[in-house]
Structure formats: C-alpha cells, structure tokens
Design a protein around this motif. Structure first.
Motif, PDB file in Angstrom:
ATOM      1  N   ASP A  77       0.769  -1.274   0.035  1.00 47.08           N
ATOM      2  CA  ASP A  77       0.077  -0.064  -0.060  1.00 47.08           C
ATOM      3  C   ASP A  77       0.693   1.204  -0.061  1.00 47.08           C
ATOM      4  OD1 ASP A  77       0.337  -1.334   2.584  1.00 47.08           O
ATOM      5  OD2 ASP A  77      -0.549   0.560   3.267  1.00 47.08           O
ATOM      6  N   THR A  78       1.865   1.344   0.577  1.00 46.83           N
ATOM      7  CA  THR A  78       2.834   2.445   0.471  1.00 46.83           C
ATOM      8  C   THR A  78       3.362   2.619  -1.079  1.00 46.83           C
ATOM      9  OG1 THR A  78       4.028   1.537   2.421  1.00 46.83           O
ATOM     10  CG2 THR A  78       5.252   3.353   1.200  1.00 46.83           C
ATOM     11  N   GLN A  90       1.300   2.827  -3.183  1.00 35.52           N
ATOM     12  CA  GLN A  90       0.032   3.386  -3.775  1.00 35.52           C
ATOM     13  C   GLN A  90      -0.724   2.243  -4.464  1.00 35.52           C
ATOM     14  OE1 GLN A  90       1.909   7.527  -5.149  1.00 35.52           O
ATOM     15  NE2 GLN A  90      -0.100   7.267  -5.476  1.00 35.52           N
ATOM     16  N   MET A  93      -4.292   2.707  -4.883  1.00 38.44           N
ATOM     17  CA  MET A  93      -4.552   4.142  -4.880  1.00 38.44           C
ATOM     18  C   MET A  93      -3.583   4.815  -5.675  1.00 38.44           C
ATOM     19  SD  MET A  93      -4.882   4.947  -0.785  1.00 38.44           S
ATOM     20  CE  MET A  93      -5.348   6.637  -1.044  1.00 38.44           C
ATOM     21  N   GLU A 114      -8.962  -1.088   8.309  1.00 37.35           N
ATOM     22  CA  GLU A 114      -9.834  -0.472   7.676  1.00 37.35           C
ATOM     23  C   GLU A 114      -9.333   1.014   7.897  1.00 37.35           C
ATOM     24  OE1 GLU A 114     -13.643   0.336   9.199  1.00 37.35           O
ATOM     25  OE2 GLU A 114     -13.422  -1.156  10.304  1.00 37.35           O
ATOM     26  N   PHE A 122      -6.305   1.864   6.971  1.00 35.97           N
ATOM     27  CA  PHE A 122      -5.432   2.010   6.080  1.00 35.97           C
ATOM     28  C   PHE A 122      -6.440   1.807   4.535  1.00 35.97           C
ATOM     29  CE2 PHE A 122      -2.410   0.678   9.258  1.00 35.97           C
ATOM     30  CZ  PHE A 122      -1.303   1.664   8.962  1.00 35.97           C
ATOM     31  N   ASP A 123      -7.308   0.983   4.798  1.00 40.18           N
ATOM     32  CA  ASP A 123      -8.126   0.918   3.541  1.00 40.18           C
ATOM     33  C   ASP A 123      -9.684   0.579   4.101  1.00 40.18           C
ATOM     34  OD1 ASP A 123      -9.266   0.234   1.130  1.00 40.18           O
ATOM     35  OD2 ASP A 123      -7.726  -1.097   0.519  1.00 40.18           O
ATOM     36  N   THR A 158      -5.587   8.057   7.862  1.00 38.38           N
ATOM     37  CA  THR A 158      -4.489   7.157   7.513  1.00 38.38           C
ATOM     38  C   THR A 158      -4.038   6.899   6.223  1.00 38.38           C
ATOM     39  OG1 THR A 158      -4.875   6.735   9.816  1.00 38.38           O
ATOM     40  CG2 THR A 158      -3.110   5.385   8.526  1.00 38.38           C
ATOM     41  N   PHE A 159      -4.876   6.661   5.267  1.00 35.34           N
ATOM     42  CA  PHE A 159      -4.455   6.038   3.976  1.00 35.34           C
ATOM     43  C   PHE A 159      -3.601   7.117   3.259  1.00 35.34           C
ATOM     44  CE2 PHE A 159      -9.072   6.875   4.289  1.00 35.34           C
ATOM     45  CZ  PHE A 159      -9.015   7.917   3.356  1.00 35.34           C
ATOM     46  N   TYR A 160      -3.672   8.403   3.763  1.00 33.70           N
ATOM     47  CA  TYR A 160      -2.836   9.348   2.852  1.00 33.70           C
ATOM     48  C   TYR A 160      -1.272   9.426   3.397  1.00 33.70           C
ATOM     49  CZ  TYR A 160      -6.946  11.041   0.216  1.00 33.70           C
ATOM     50  OH  TYR A 160      -8.159  11.004  -0.413  1.00 33.70           O
ATOM     51  N   LYS A 166       0.892   7.980   2.544  1.00 31.22           N
ATOM     52  CA  LYS A 166       1.934   7.932   1.612  1.00 31.22           C
ATOM     53  C   LYS A 166       2.460   9.427   1.137  1.00 31.22           C
ATOM     54  CE  LYS A 166      -1.196   4.402   0.070  1.00 31.22           C
ATOM     55  NZ  LYS A 166      -2.006   4.357   1.474  1.00 31.22           N
TER      56      LYS A 166
END
Length: 395
Positions: A65-66, A68, A71, A190, A192-193, A317-319, A321
């Motif tokens: 996920d880092t 992306q 995303m 969740e 994170f996603d 949190t998912f931002y 990156k």
C-alpha cells in the motif's frame, strides 16, 4: 535547523530483528499524474530509493500500500514494479553491493505484495470466490517467479466475494497450499483501506483474530510471518504471544513501533513498516544498537521518530504515503513533489509544514540546505512565504 542525526550505515547485516521498509514509487514529473491516469514510473529514481534502503541494511517490501497499491498504482505498473525490484535485488546480492547485505539472500531483501488488483475494475459478487482465487494465484506465481518473498495482501475483491469467515479460510488455504515457499500474511486494517472493513468475515476483532489464527495453525509450515497493521499495540502483543512456533510477527503499527520492536524482555516484533521508508537512517541505527545489546539506545532512537510517525500516519491514515513522498523530495531522492494518481494533494499545506518541522527535529533532513531551499519554494507556491518568517512552533 537541527541538521542530520548521528545515523550511519551498518558494516554487516542487521541480525537482532528482521525488517522490511515498505517503499513508495516515484513518477515521471512530466507525466499525467492525476487521479485515474495510468502510473508512469521514474524507474531510475524509484529503484535508487530501494538501493538507499538496502545500503542501510533494511529489506524492502515492494508493491504494498505504500507504493500506492489500489491508490494510483495500476495493475500493469504493479507487475512491472515487482519484476524490476526483484531483478535489482538479485543484482545487488550477486554483486555483493553493500556490506550490510553480506550473506543475505534475495528473499531476505525483497518481499512483494500479492493481491487481486486485476479485479479492481470488475464487478465482484458475493460467492465469486474462484474469481478471487484465480486472481491471487496469478500474482502469486508472478512474485514467486521473480525470486521475491510473497506477501499475501488483504483483497478488496475478497471482502466483496466472501459471505462467511469460512470463505476466507477456504481462499487462504488454497493460496497457502499453492505457495512454493513460506509467505507473509498481511492483515491490513480499515484505517488504511476502508474497503477492507469486516475482513475475515466479521467486524468483531476477537472473532476476526480467531479466524486468522485458525489459518496460521493449519498452515504454519507455509507461513514465514504475519504482518499486522491495526494500530493496536495490545492486540499485537496478545497475538504475538500465541503465534505457532517459527512464525514471526512483523509489526505494521506505525504508531507504536518503538515499544513493539523493543519488546517486553521475552518477545519482540520484527517489522514491515511504511514509516521505515521515511526514517530509514534512524531505524537502521536503532537496529544496530539492538544488535550491539544496547536496547536502551535503540529504543531512544526509535522514540525520537515517534511524533513524526504519528503525524505522517494521522487520520485519514491512508494518505500517509503523501508524507513519505514529501520527505523523499525534501531529501533529494526525487526532483519534484509529485505522486502517481495525484496523491501529492492528499495532505494539506499545514500538514506538510508540520512534517518538515518534525523531520528536522528528528534529524531526518539529511541535506538541510536542500530541504530548506525546497521548503522555501513550497511556501512561495502556497502563498505563505511573505507572511511566514519561521516554522518554529508550528502545530
């Protein structure tokens, strides 16, 4: 500015902890880096960042996920990233490029995510388990053939297709039976996603943990470790204490990593962390201290980065990156502050300013003159330069 911290590259492999830093990708700056556009990767800069991590003795977790995943990094780019990174890792090992990697294997220094990205644009209905299994197996074969260690990631498609906890057990059992070498299981929360809410067939954490543990117990010989990203230190400690023999706990807790890596005197967590891609000089130096039986110093170094980690991974949190790419730009690893999919706009200007301040305080702006120049340019672009004389005390 505070200047760089007293960090240094190791002269031999890190042994007290097994660690992977989840790395980001760097786009071509003249590409169409907007939401929905195909990812156009600057491969030279992206692979150079992996060399930087390797030179500090850290393994690289790629296509996570880092990077992306889900995303902005599309399926074709994901496959190319896996192959290029694994090939680069094989060359590094063959050439004995860095003293910190002496005697290590390709699987020690590169692990790649196995997901179901090819289904992202397809309708997946409850009960479509075989569709999900086939997608997983396609990428499992890709990663294993590349020579990298496999990380079985959580799947948005499986979250849609599964109707019961037993459906998850069935899918993961099929994948683990098919795996040629031990894999890392990844439990991504969740935060994170959001599309992974209710993973393992329930929203109850204790029940989800029981499903997860049943898979571990049944297939322990095929599992190198588990990577848990729930930002819940107590849950991680409890899970760590009950793991079958030989299975590592790779913390994915970017809030509580200092105490989890330090351990409780009997057990400690290894690490597979996105924050390590941002704090790698400090992380490596801390791990070297643990190797030297100086746990107090190792913990102190990790603690000095905690506030930065809490900020970079703050909600949503998912931002997170965006913060990692921002520090990469400040430190000169990429020519511009851009990300695939337009994710460089994922954080506000005040958030970025605070990231700069905390990174400087932690000694993680390794070229202060360059970082200051780039921050001045950013202030000007955002219209703040004429009114901001100092960043001290920014909250």
């Amino acid at each position: 500015m505070h200047g760089p911290g007293d960090f240094h590259r190791p002269t031999s492999p890190i042994t007290s902890r097994k660690v992977y830093a989840a790395a980001h990708v760097i786009p071509h700056m003249d590409a169409d880096n907007t939401p929905g556009a195909p990812a156009v990767i600057d491969w030279e800069a992206t692979l150079a960042y992996r060399h930087e991590l390797w030179s500090y003795g850290l393994g690289v977790a790629d296509a996570m996920d880092t990077a992306q995943r889900g995303m902005g990094l599309d399926y074709a780019a994901t496959c190319e990233l896996i192959n290029r990174s694994a090939q680069e890792a094989a060359t590094v090992i063959a050439d004995n490029r860095y003293p910190a990697l002496t005697s290590l294997t390709v699987r020690d220094i590169i692990a790649c995510g196995v997901g179901t990205d090819q289904l992202n644009d397809q309708p997946v209905e409850p009960g479509d388990l075989q569709l999900v299994i086939d997608a997983y197996l396609q990428m499992l074969h890709l990663v294993e053939n590349s020579g990298a260690k496999s990380i079985l990631m959580c799947s948005r498609a499986l979250a849609k297709a599964a109707r019961t906890p037993q459906d998850y057990v069935q899918v993961y059992s099929t994948l683990l039976d098919a795996a040629q070498q031990p894999v890392i299981l990844h439990w991504l929360g969740e935060m994170f996603d959001p599309q992974l809410a209710g993973y393992w067939g329930t929203t109850d954490l204790a029940e989800a943990t029981a499903v997860f543990q049943s898979i571990l117990e049944k297939h322990s010989e095929k599992i190198d470790g588990v990577k848990v990203s729930l930002l819940d230190a107590e849950h991680e400690k409890q899970l760590r204490a009950t793991l079958p023999s030989g299975i590592r706990l790779y913390t994915g807790d970017d809030f509580n990593y200092p105490e989890l890596i330090d351990g409780d005197g009997e057990l400690h967590s290894d690490a597979l962390l996105g924050i390590f891609a941002a704090i790698y000089p400090a992380a490596s130096t801390a791990l070297q201290a643990f190797d030297a039986s100086d746990a107090a110093r190792g913990r102190t170094i990790l603690d000095s980065t905690r506030e930065l980690g809490l900020h970079i991974f703050s909600a949503p949190t998912f931002y997170y990156k965006t913060g990692i790419a921002f520090l990469s730009w400040l430190n000169g690893h990429q020519s511009g502050f851009q990300m695939v999919g337009g994710l460089h706009a994922g954080r506000s200007f005040p958030h970025l300013v605070r990231t700069f301040v905390l990174a400087d305080t932690a000694g993680l702006l390794l070229n202060p003159e360059l970082a200051a120049k780039r921050m001045e340019e950013l202030l000007a672009v955002y219209g703040a330069k004429t009114t901001t004389r100092t960043l001290t005390g920014v909250s």
